[in-house]
Design an enzyme around this catalytic site. Structure first.
Site, mmCIF file in Angstrom:
data_model
loop_
_atom_site.group_PDB
_atom_site.id
_atom_site.type_symbol
_atom_site.label_atom_id
_atom_site.label_comp_id
_atom_site.label_asym_id
_atom_site.label_seq_id
_atom_site.Cartn_x
_atom_site.Cartn_y
_atom_site.Cartn_z
ATOM 1 N N SER A 65 4.517 11.930 -8.627
ATOM 2 C CA SER A 65 4.034 12.938 -9.582
ATOM 3 C C SER A 65 2.781 12.434 -10.296
ATOM 4 C CB SER A 65 5.121 13.263 -10.604
ATOM 5 O OG SER A 65 6.117 14.063 -10.021
ATOM 6 N N GLY A 109 32.216 17.827 -16.093
ATOM 7 C CA GLY A 109 32.779 16.692 -15.343
ATOM 8 C C GLY A 109 32.737 16.943 -13.845
ATOM 9 N N ARG A 154 34.012 29.615 -14.858
ATOM 10 C CA ARG A 154 34.617 28.583 -15.705
ATOM 11 C C ARG A 154 34.803 29.142 -17.118
ATOM 12 N NH1 ARG A 154 37.803 24.232 -16.558
ATOM 13 N NH2 ARG A 154 37.025 22.951 -18.293
ATOM 14 N N ALA A 174 0.852 -1.200 0.000
ATOM 15 C CA ALA A 174 0.000 0.000 0.000
ATOM 16 C C ALA A 174 0.883 1.244 0.000
ATOM 17 C CB ALA A 174 -0.925 0.001 1.219
ATOM 18 N N GLU A 200 5.333 11.473 -0.528
ATOM 19 C CA GLU A 200 4.158 12.345 -0.319
ATOM 20 C C GLU A 200 3.279 12.361 -1.561
ATOM 21 O OE1 GLU A 200 3.330 14.909 2.239
ATOM 22 O OE2 GLU A 200 4.580 13.745 3.577
ATOM 23 N N THR A 227 10.048 7.504 7.504
ATOM 24 C CA THR A 227 11.118 8.431 7.871
ATOM 25 C C THR A 227 11.215 8.417 9.398
ATOM 26 O OG1 THR A 227 10.704 9.755 5.908
ATOM 27 C CG2 THR A 227 11.874 10.852 7.722
#
Ligand SMILES: Cc1cc2nc3c(=O)[nH]c(=O)nc-3n(C[C@H](O)[C@H](O)[C@H](O)COP(=O)(O)OP(=O)(O)OC[C@H]3O[C@@H](n4cnc5c(N)ncnc54)[C@H](O)[C@@H]3O)c2cc1C
Length: 407
Positions: free
Chosen positions: A390, A364, A291, A134, A387, A164
């Site tokens: 989607s 990377g 960068r 379930a 919870e 949790t």
């Protein structure tokens, strides 16, 4: 009623800045270590408790903020700090919200403080609804609660999963079925007090993300709890079951104890996802400015700059949905178009998408544990699953807007 404003008040901004300091100074530096250890970060929870961030008072204050945005602001900042540690800090609130949503004032007063403990002796709480068979289908719970009239006690038997803080919690809130014939409407929530015989920890899961948060099975074998541990009380339950029996005869009925908890907590979970997304976006923005490739910062390329523009746009859109739902809930506006589910759906999908983009922008480096984006990417993945996945959020929204029994 509080009028709608996108301008958080002075108090809310002060809370945001306070939590941001904790997230930046305490949570961020500890994040990689606890992710690797895959253990509950008790010292960090204790630090939060000492500062008043982990306490009944703090969450009550945010929960009852009339604008509704107290909780989303708090969640976003903590999860910007780190999602695994964040969930360890706020996991208790899911159980607390279950007591708040279904319990009497006396029950709230008794159990909420025991869920958090004290700064010198912190405790956590667990909300146990899901079972092996379930998950999305909460109407299929098999854990049974049977009333022993003579003893005035409820007897709980079953196996819960994915909880949790399950098994390490002081207080467990368990959703069980009292009348299986009624499906979801035959369920009720029970508090299992600290140290109750018969409740034992099952398997602890090794996870892809939010690894500092403990997720485990909870086994209930002849667990006996006093009558007053039934949230809302027996009289109210008997009335509800009688109504449900009538309703089932007429229409086949919906709605249950677990769903009441989830509906109230969905925007808050969406806010957690936004915290992760914002954190990853900020790392990617900084990285793209510094960068250099082909003799210029990579952000000088529209291909990269537009990615960042889309990331920021989606994060802000998700926050608006979360704040709207939170404001509606605080002002007793019904979610007629499942606005709570909308906010969680969009925020969860956004966190997953934004962290993927962030990893790409870091190249990377984004793929290594030298940079936090890799962890944020793993952490974000749970936000389209727990919870309500989607798909389930879409189901709830589709049913709400169409009025059709979409399956
Ligand atoms: C880290 C973590 C923490 C958790 N914490 C808690 C907790 O504290 N307490 C608690 O009670 N639970 C908790 N959960 C459980 C969580 O809420 C469930 O995992 C979730 O509801 C999905 O259930 P399931 O895993 O059984 O997946 P399933 O329900 O088996 O779903 C599998 C797939 O099928 C899809 N699917 C199912 N039904 C439909 C449908 N009708 N239409 C379309 N698609 C469908 C789903 O969207 C999903 O993609 C936690 C889970 C995790 C992983």
């Amino acid at each position: 009623m509080s009028t709608f404003s996108l301008d958080p008040g002075e108090d809310q901004l002060a809370v945001r800045d306070w939590l941001h300091g904790f997230a930046a100074d305490v949570m961020r530096p500890a994040a990689a270590e606890w992710d690797e250890r895959e253990e509950t970060p008790w010292p960090v929870i204790q630090e939060a408790a000492k500062l008043g961030i982990y306490s009944v008072d703090f969450y009550a204050q945010q929960y009852f903020d009339p604008s509704g945005v107290g909780i989303p602001i708090a969640m976003e900042e903590l999860f910007w700090g780190d999602a695994g540690i964040g969930l360890s800090i706020v996991g208790t609130t899911l159980a607390a919200v279950a007591v708040l949503a279904n319990g009497t004032d006396e029950q709230i007063g008794t159990w909420a403080p025991q869920m958090f403990g004290t700064p010198d002796d912190v405790k956590v709480a667990a909300f146990c609804s899901s079972e092996p068979d379930a998950g999305s289908d909460v109407s299929a719970l098999r854990t049974r609660a049977v009333y022993d009239e003579a003893a005035g006690e409820w007897v709980l038997n079953g196996t819960k999963t994915w909880a949790t803080n399950g098994g390490i919690a002081a207080v467990h809130v368990v959703v069980a079925t009292v009348d299986p014939a009624l499906g979801a409407r035959g369920q009720a929530s029970f508090v299992v007090p600290p140290g109750t015989p018969g409740l034992s920890p099952g398997q602890k899961f090794k996870k892809h993300g939010i690894r500092a948060s403990h997720t485990a099975e909870v086994v209930l074998d002849g667990v006996r709890v006093p009558g007053h541990c039934l949230l809302g009380g027996k009289e109210k339950l008997d009335e509800r079951l009688a109504r449900a029996r009538e309703g089932v005869k007429r229409a086949g009925g919906r709605g249950n104890a677990a769903m009441a908890t989830f509906e109230a907590s969905r925007p808050a979970v969406g806010a957690q996802a936004i915290g992760i997304a914002r954190a990853a976006y900020e790392v990617a923005l900084d990285y793209a400015k510094t960068r250099e490739q082909f003799g210029r910062p990579i952000i000088d390329n529209q291909g990269v700059a537009f990615q960042l523009a889309d990331m920021k746009t989606r994060i802000d859109a998700a926050r608006l949905l979360v704040w709207r739902a939170s404001w509606m809930a605080a002002n007793n506006r019904p979610f007629t178009a499942a606005e709570g589910s909308m906010s969680k759906l969009y925020a969860g999908e956004t966190a997953k998408w934004v962290t993927t983009q962030a990893m790409q922008i870091l190249g990377g480096n984004g793929f290594t544990r030298e940079y936090p984006v890799e962890r944020m990417h793993r952490d974000s993945a749970i936000y389209t699953i727990f919870e309500g996945t989607s798909e389930i959020q879409r189901l709830v929204i589709a049913r709400a807007v169409s009025g059709m029994p979409i399956r």
